[in-house]
Design an enzyme around this catalytic site. Structure first.
Site, PDB file in Angstrom:
ATOM      1  N   CYS A 328       0.903  -1.181  -0.099  1.00  0.00           N
ATOM      2  CA  CYS A 328       0.225   0.152   0.095  1.00  0.00           C
ATOM      3  C   CYS A 328       0.709   1.215  -0.006  1.00  0.00           C
ATOM      4  CB  CYS A 328      -0.864  -0.011   1.252  1.00  0.00           C
ATOM      5  SG  CYS A 328      -2.342   0.863   0.927  1.00  0.00           S
ATOM      6  N   HIS A 432      -3.762  -5.383   1.394  1.00  0.00           N
ATOM      7  CA  HIS A 432      -3.404  -5.972   2.808  1.00  0.00           C
ATOM      8  C   HIS A 432      -4.021  -7.170   3.128  1.00  0.00           C
ATOM      9  CE1 HIS A 432      -2.482  -1.892   4.086  1.00  0.00           C
ATOM     10  NE2 HIS A 432      -3.521  -1.377   3.415  1.00  0.00           N
TER      11      HIS A 432
END
Length: 490
Positions: A328, A432
């Protein structure tokens, strides 16, 4: 719907854990129970099936209650992006960034969102177990409070106060907290729970008797100190899993605004992995894999990196054949540049990346919140991978021509994500939770070790279930549950 609220004398007194344990106890009894936290401030979050964002603790409590995640479990989520400001998320969607003073005034509006969620839950569930935030005795935060007694008074929720005896001064914590509440608030407090007790309980009995006599309120139980209890952290970083004979060494860089570090729980709990969280005062050292995690202020954390020795150490690590993975915000940092023209996360505007891959990231007002599945493309086996996305940025450049994964199911129709460098040493993804999938975890660790990894991945879901069952057993053994549940209003 029967409602019971758990508040604490301090942060980390055990509110989240007690609510999770009680959720599992009620679920065992066949009750349909909703966890609820009116306002949460945390950088660890989860994505609901309908694309909303809630605090990680409420996601864990939903697992404990055996119910699907809902944005109504955490109607207000604050994600700090500076010392005085945070992104405000209402009913799962980002509203705006606010400074602390501005949010203090906004809380009157936020209470409406909280009550709307509570009302919706009351139409669907038998029970609502509410978690407070911090302490109800924080005088400077009492006005317009929506997190603790402000909410309890609004719905007349009975309150249990939990205190951590391991910190010391437990009786002062409980009596002082009660003394700082108004008469109306004191009347809502129905009893106490003492947490993390070690030793002979008979030596504590005199204090318990005194507390009940002095306050006129019962002690509903004393929970023991649970060694090695490992559940998803609301915000604090758990200790590293340093193993002397580990098969793989991993370093996770701790940025000032690190987010979703629960991504690495399956590595931290794996007895064959030596995982260290490396702070700015530490050297990265000799490891197999360096991970750049998520960040709530990616430009600020990237600028912070440039002021440290980390970029130099990362390049040295790569020269020696080590691997680097960005997740991310960590992915975004690996590129040429990050631009934030709308000031989504900070006022920096533009910061030069680590320049380890050829792409540029631009932050936009749209926030991607999805659960997704696909195939990891690190090797020819294309193993299954699943997880969730929480990001504002879009990354474009030649590096993305060799993607990290191919989606088989994505709500927005996206086909590919992330990148793998031409020399196979650097990879990045927006996904994630990628280590939670055993097949994907093994593939990533095999890549990180150059094929040496022959260990076993850690089954985080099974471990979480074992820990929740253990926690419920402890609640059954050490709490007067009949008295406690009888306190709930209807």
């Amino acid at each position: 719907m029967r409602t019971l609220m758990v508040q604490g004398t301090t942060s980390d007194a055990g509110k989240s854990t007690l609510v999770a344990g009680l959720c599992r106890v009620l679920a065992r009894r066949g009750e349909k129970v909703a966890p609820f936290k009116p306002q949460n401030m945390a950088l660890n979050s989860a994505v609901t099936e309908d694309g909303g964002e809630i605090g990680r603790a409420q996601a864990l409590q939903a697992v404990a209650a055996k119910v699907p995640l809902s944005v109504d479990f955490n109607p207000i989520l604050l994600k700090p992006n500076s010392d005085t400001g945070a992104q405000v998320i209402v009913h799962g969607k980002a509203l705006s960034n606010m400074e602390a003073a501005g949010y203090h005034d906004y809380k009157k509006v936020a209470m409406d969102a909280v009550l709307t969620s509570y009302q919706r839950l009351s139409q669907q569930y038998d029970w609502c177990l509410v978690e407070g935030a911090g302490s109800p005795a924080e005088i400077n935060l009492r006005e317009n409070d929506i997190a603790n007694m402000g909410f309890a008074c609004k719905v007349q929720a009975p309150v249990i106060i939990i205190a951590d005896i391991d910190k010391g001064g437990v009786f002062a914590h409980l009596v002082g907290t009660l003394a700082l509440l108004s008469e109306e608030e004191q009347a809502l407090v129905k009893g106490f729970v003492i947490n993390r007790f070690r030793g002979d309980i008979s030596l504590l009995q005199g204090g318990l008797d005194w507390l009940e006599q002095y306050t006129g309120k019962p002690v509903l139980g004393v929970l023991p100190y649970l060694h090695d209890l490992a559940l998803d952290a609301e915000d604090a970083i758990n200790v590293s899993n340093q193993v002397s004979d580990a098969k793989l060494k991993v370093a996770v860089l701790v940025f000032p605004h690190i987010s979703n570090h629960t991504d690495f729980d399956s590595l931290r709990l794996n007895p064959e992995v030596d995982l260290r969280y490396v702070r700015h005062t530490d050297a990265i050292g000799q490891v197999d894999l360096i991970i750049l995690p998520g960040s709530k202020n990616v430009l600020g954390d990237l600028q912070f990196q440039h002021s440290q020795s980390w970029p130099k150490e990362i390049k040295q690590h790569l020269r020696y054949g080590g691997k680097v993975l960005g997740i991310c915000g960590g992915l975004q940092m690996l590129g040429s540049e990050i631009c934030d023209p709308l000031g989504i996360e900070s006022s920096l505007g533009r910061v030069t990346g680590l320049q380890l891959a050829d792409f540029v990231t631009t932050l936009s007002a749209h926030k991607t919140l999805t659960q997704a599945q696909g195939e990891c493309l690190l090797d020819s086996n294309c193993v299954a991978i699943s997880g969730y996305e929480i990001h504002c940025g879009q990354s474009h450049g030649s590096a993305m021509q060799q993607p990290f994964l191919r989606f088989s199911s994505h709500p927005q129709g996206v086909q590919y994500d992330g990148f793998i460098s031409a020399d196979n040493q650097i990879a990045g993804t927006y996904l994630h939770g990628l280590f939670d999938s055993s097949s994907a975890c093994n593939a990533i660790l095999a890549w990180a070790s150059g094929g040496r990894w022959q260990g076993q991945s850690f089954d985080l879901d099974s471990h979480r279930e074992q820990q929740l069952e253990r926690l419920a057993d402890i609640c059954e053994q050490h709490l007067d549950l009949d008295q406690l549940f009888a306190l709930a209003n209807q």
